[in-house]
Motif scaffolding. Structure first.
Motif, PDB file in Angstrom:
ATOM      1  N   PRO B 249     -26.857  65.588  25.202  1.00 32.87           N
ATOM      2  CA  PRO B 249     -25.564  64.938  25.030  1.00 32.87           C
ATOM      3  C   PRO B 249     -25.064  64.940  23.580  1.00 32.87           C
ATOM      4  O   PRO B 249     -25.776  64.518  22.672  1.00 32.87           O
ATOM      5  CB  PRO B 249     -25.822  63.508  25.519  1.00 32.87           C
ATOM      6  CG  PRO B 249     -26.928  63.658  26.512  1.00 32.87           C
ATOM      7  CD  PRO B 249     -27.807  64.736  25.940  1.00 32.87           C
ATOM      8  N   GLY B 250     -23.862  65.464  23.396  1.00 40.77           N
ATOM      9  CA  GLY B 250     -23.243  65.465  22.075  1.00 40.77           C
ATOM     10  C   GLY B 250     -23.551  66.671  21.226  1.00 40.77           C
ATOM     11  O   GLY B 250     -22.919  66.882  20.200  1.00 40.77           O
ATOM     12  N   PHE B 251     -24.526  67.477  21.629  1.00 39.96           N
ATOM     13  CA  PHE B 251     -24.822  68.705  20.887  1.00 39.96           C
ATOM     14  C   PHE B 251     -23.908  69.827  21.418  1.00 39.96           C
ATOM     15  O   PHE B 251     -23.385  69.742  22.526  1.00 39.96           O
ATOM     16  CB  PHE B 251     -26.283  69.127  21.070  1.00 39.96           C
ATOM     17  CG  PHE B 251     -27.254  68.461  20.117  1.00 39.96           C
ATOM     18  CD1 PHE B 251     -27.024  67.181  19.640  1.00 39.96           C
ATOM     19  CD2 PHE B 251     -28.395  69.128  19.691  1.00 39.96           C
ATOM     20  CE1 PHE B 251     -27.912  66.569  18.761  1.00 39.96           C
ATOM     21  CE2 PHE B 251     -29.293  68.526  18.811  1.00 39.96           C
ATOM     22  CZ  PHE B 251     -29.058  67.259  18.352  1.00 39.96           C
ATOM     23  N   TYR B 255     -26.782  74.431  23.529  1.00 38.87           N
ATOM     24  CA  TYR B 255     -28.074  73.744  23.676  1.00 38.87           C
ATOM     25  C   TYR B 255     -28.316  73.284  25.119  1.00 38.87           C
ATOM     26  O   TYR B 255     -29.448  73.035  25.511  1.00 38.87           O
ATOM     27  CB  TYR B 255     -28.132  72.512  22.755  1.00 38.87           C
ATOM     28  CG  TYR B 255     -28.127  72.842  21.276  1.00 38.87           C
ATOM     29  CD1 TYR B 255     -29.305  73.153  20.608  1.00 38.87           C
ATOM     30  CD2 TYR B 255     -26.942  72.842  20.547  1.00 38.87           C
ATOM     31  CE1 TYR B 255     -29.300  73.449  19.264  1.00 38.87           C
ATOM     32  CE2 TYR B 255     -26.927  73.139  19.199  1.00 38.87           C
ATOM     33  CZ  TYR B 255     -28.104  73.443  18.554  1.00 38.87           C
ATOM     34  OH  TYR B 255     -28.093  73.738  17.218  1.00 38.87           O
ATOM     35  N   HIS B 256     -27.225  73.146  25.898  1.00 46.87           N
ATOM     36  CA  HIS B 256     -27.328  72.611  27.260  1.00 46.87           C
ATOM     37  C   HIS B 256     -27.822  73.707  28.207  1.00 46.87           C
ATOM     38  O   HIS B 256     -27.101  74.154  29.093  1.00 46.87           O
ATOM     39  CB  HIS B 256     -25.978  72.067  27.732  1.00 46.87           C
ATOM     40  CG  HIS B 256     -25.454  70.921  26.933  1.00 46.87           C
ATOM     41  ND1 HIS B 256     -25.184  70.994  25.581  1.00 46.87           N
ATOM     42  CD2 HIS B 256     -25.142  69.659  27.295  1.00 46.87           C
ATOM     43  CE1 HIS B 256     -24.728  69.828  25.157  1.00 46.87           C
ATOM     44  NE2 HIS B 256     -24.695  69.000  26.173  1.00 46.87           N
ATOM     45  N   THR B 257     -29.053  74.133  28.010  1.00 43.87           N
ATOM     46  CA  THR B 257     -29.639  75.311  28.654  1.00 43.87           C
ATOM     47  C   THR B 257     -29.495  75.294  30.178  1.00 43.87           C
ATOM     48  O   THR B 257     -29.976  74.388  30.843  1.00 43.87           O
ATOM     49  CB  THR B 257     -31.128  75.408  28.288  1.00 43.87           C
ATOM     50  OG1 THR B 257     -31.243  75.143  26.884  1.00 43.87           O
ATOM     51  CG2 THR B 257     -31.685  76.767  28.619  1.00 43.87           C
ATOM     52  N   GLN B 291     -24.826  68.509  16.202  1.00 40.48           N
ATOM     53  CA  GLN B 291     -24.100  67.383  16.807  1.00 40.48           C
ATOM     54  C   GLN B 291     -22.602  67.562  16.566  1.00 40.48           C
ATOM     55  O   GLN B 291     -22.190  67.942  15.474  1.00 40.48           O
ATOM     56  CB  GLN B 291     -24.601  66.090  16.163  1.00 40.48           C
ATOM     57  CG  GLN B 291     -24.057  64.811  16.748  1.00 40.48           C
ATOM     58  CD  GLN B 291     -24.737  63.601  16.103  1.00 40.48           C
ATOM     59  OE1 GLN B 291     -25.929  63.398  16.243  1.00 40.48           O
ATOM     60  NE2 GLN B 291     -23.971  62.827  15.362  1.00 40.48           N
ATOM     61  N   ILE B 292     -21.819  67.269  17.586  1.00 44.92           N
ATOM     62  CA  ILE B 292     -20.371  67.463  17.509  1.00 44.92           C
ATOM     63  C   ILE B 292     -19.711  66.222  16.916  1.00 44.92           C
ATOM     64  O   ILE B 292     -20.074  65.095  17.241  1.00 44.92           O
ATOM     65  CB  ILE B 292     -19.814  67.775  18.919  1.00 44.92           C
ATOM     66  CG1 ILE B 292     -20.318  69.160  19.369  1.00 44.92           C
ATOM     67  CG2 ILE B 292     -18.291  67.709  18.951  1.00 44.92           C
ATOM     68  CD1 ILE B 292     -20.021  69.488  20.807  1.00 44.92           C
TER      69      ILE B 292
END
Lengths: 199, 424
Positions: B249-251, B255-257, B291-292
């Motif tokens: 969350p938030g990256f 990264y959300h493989t 991180q966004i």
């Protein structure tokens, strides 16, 4: 030792070890605990070996095998890399694999080419192994991947043509970028994405 | 059963059959009537949507709702490409309401333009190994036996950059979406495996043809990473990683493989191919690729839309932050001179879109509307000029914001009510 004495010793041990164990559990939450749910199974060593394809900078996951740039030049044609990446890495529809800029140009001003700009030669091996050739991913043998890695590093003047790459030598290849690349910061929860950066 | 009773039953059955036939005949007649309304509209019945197997089994939207995803960037690599592969697809934010992106419209991105794997969930497994006491292999059914969580989270692609060349908010900001995700916290599984204190990072790896892999800090993994199998009340879509994906969350999105097959606990940063994409000369710029930052955009009125004339409008948009929950959103309707507090349409949640709105009476003059937000860890969304100043570089029209571009987006309202990109 009689059984009564045994009991005495073990009960004395418990008095001493239980608080010790508790103390270490509190101090270090990562210490071994028994599984809570007991769902799933233990993978076999062979299963882990086959799927363990992410090659870190130390190269510990690299398989046995070896290759040179000369061998890689042959594989590059045999496996049809040349069809998409062009002759010696230039002129194809797929990304360029050889820099055309001079040796005196700093690496950050050269093209964004994996076997040139990567901080580690292991990343080059890793990507060829997991991602190439297109449509036939995962079919290259370790020797072919070592050879292709050597060939692409040679094309970019990173290693000499006759250097043998294997599990030992590959992680030691000195990449042109040296130490001139950003290192990951220590991630902190509930903190700005960059210390001191308001946005 | 005696003969009297059975006759009575037969009579009942006959009556029921006759009744059913009457209903069927009446239904047919009604359908014909509906297909010939004198004047379509609220006073008259509209044409009937004929029932179909598809309509019954898995509902479809109205044929008058035609909002679809498009390639990102416009004119960029098509999806599917000539090999049938999928690259970057943007969600139609200009038509969005609320905060949930329909699963069928969720933005899509892949590591290098990947095949979408057709994974049989009965054959798929997830393995956790490396610096753990007990490596673990789970089938999808086994994963679902663990305690679950359901959370609202956005995902955003690092390529979600707004420039003066783009026209609609789908083009400028369409590489972000928000869903309700259901799955198992990674921390639950890492505790089950006995995480070793030497584990500092983990590598998450997908099962698609390129086996896309990313390095993620263990502190993040133990906090809120989530192995999701559900999206918006149903299994993940194949384009979102069916049967399981990693949520970070938030990256940044990469990264959300998706199609997650393996999590390896390691003692250092692994320079995977995905990380090579993040490579930067300086630590500072690299840090912004994780991180966004806080970000918001007005989705109505937005580029290429048309205001019918002066009068009341509810300005509406989305805000989010990779660092936590959105704290405030402000809207300016005079080009950034005066900022007004916007209201939230739902409760802001950590690393999730929040819908904001501001009531506005347009007087018909030319102006610019903008939004900006803050989050609950003290970050704020800035103008591009401010960001350039912080980095101590001269601000130019085509200034490139470091990391994922979270700068303020202006929309220009012309006197004729047309809305265009304020960066153009």
């Amino acid at each position: 030792m009689g059984s009564r004495e045994m009991r005495k010793v073990s009960s004395r041990l418990n008095v001493v070890t239980i608080p010790l164990l508790l103390g270490s559990l509190i101090g270090s939450p990562a210490i071994a605990q028994s599984p809570t749910y007991g769902v799933g199974r233990t993978p076999t060593a062979e299963e882990l070996r086959r799927m363990d394809i992410a090659i870190g900078p130390t190269g510990e996951e690299l398989p046995p095998g070896s290759g040179t740039a000369k061998e890689g030049a042959v594989v590059y044609v045999q496996k049809a890399c040349i069809g998409c990446h062009g002759v010696a890495g230039i002129g194809g529809a797929a990304p360029v694999l050889r820099s055309e800029r001079g040796a005196d140009v700093p690496v950050w001003q050269k093209e964004r080419i994996l076997p040139l700009r990567s901080p580690y030669a292991t990343t080059v091996w890793d990507f060829i192994n997991r991602g190439m050739p297109l449509g036939l991913e995962g079919t290259l043998t370790p020797n072919e991947v070592y050879s292709l890695t050597a060939y692409l590093l040679f094309l970019n003047n990173v290693i000499p043509e006759d250097q043998v790459l294997d599990k030992e030598s590959l992680p030691k290849v000195a990449m042109p970028i040296g130490d001139e690349f950003g290192k990951p910061h220590e991630f902190r929860l509930n903190a700005p994405r960059l210390k001191g950066y308001p946005y | 059963m005696d003969s009297k009773n059975s006759r009575r039953q037969l009579l009942k059955l006959g009556a029921a059959l006759a009744g059913g036939m009457t209903v069927a005949l009446r239904g047919k007649a009604q359908a014909q009537e509906h297909n010939h309304p004198a004047t379509p509209g609220p006073e008259n019945a509209s044409p009937m949507i004929h029932g179909s197997k598809e309509q019954i089994e898995y509902g479809q939207r109205s044929k008058y709702v035609t909002s679809v995803r498009i390639a990102h960037p416009v004119g960029g690599r098509a999806s599917p490409d000539v090999f049938g592969k999928t690259f970057h697809i943007a969600t139609p934010l200009q038509d969005s309401v609320g905060v949930i992106t329909p699963s069928s419209l969720h933005y899509v991105a892949t590591t290098r333009g990947s095949y979408l794997p057709e994974i049989d969930p009965q054959q798929h497994t997830l393995t956790i190994h490396g610096l753990v006491d007990r490596p673990l292999t789970l089938t999808v059914d086994e994963l679902k036996r663990f305690p679950s969580v359901t959370r609202l989270h956005f995902i955003e692609c690092a390529g979600n950059r707004h420039t003066g060349q783009q026209k609609t908010v789908q083009e400028t900001h369409g590489m972000t979406s928000c869903s309700e995700w259901t799955g198992v916290l990674l921390s639950t599984l890492l505790k089950e495996c006995g995480l070793k204190s030497s584990a500092k990072w983990f590598v998450a790896e997908g099962a698609e043809e390129v086996k896309g892999a990313s390095s993620i800090p263990i502190a993040k993994g133990m906090d809120d990473c989530l192995i999701a199998y559900g999206q918006n009340g149903e299994p993940l879509r194949p384009q979102q990683g069916f049967p399981v994906r990693m949520m970070v969350p938030g990256f940044e999105g990469i990264y959300h493989t998706k199609w997650l097959r393996r999590v390896k606990l390691v003692d250092r940063f692994y320079m995977n191919y995905n990380e090579f994409g993040h490579l930067r000369p300086e630590d500072k710029e690299l840090a912004l690729g994780e991180q966004i930052g806080p970000k918001s955009v007005i989705t109505y009125p937005s580029g290429s839309q048309q205001l019918p004339g002066p009068g009341f409008y509810e300005i509406s948009g989305l805000a989010w932050s990779g660092g936590g929950a959105v704290k405030t959103v402000e809207v300016s309707t005079d080009g950034g001179k005066k900022w007004n507090r916007a209201e939230f349409k739902n409760t802001p949640q950590r690393m999730a879109h929040v819908r904001f709105a501001y009531e506005w009476r347009w007087d018909g003059t030319e102006t610019e509307i903008l939004s900006r937000c803050t989050d609950d860890i003290g970050q704020r969304q800035a103008m591009r000029e401010e960001i350039a100043n912080w980095w101590n570089v001269p601000f130019e029209r085509n200034y490139r914001v470091p990391g994922l571009d979270n700068s303020v987006m202006p929309w220009k309202i012309s006197r004729d009510g047309s809305v265009t990109n304020g960066l153009a």
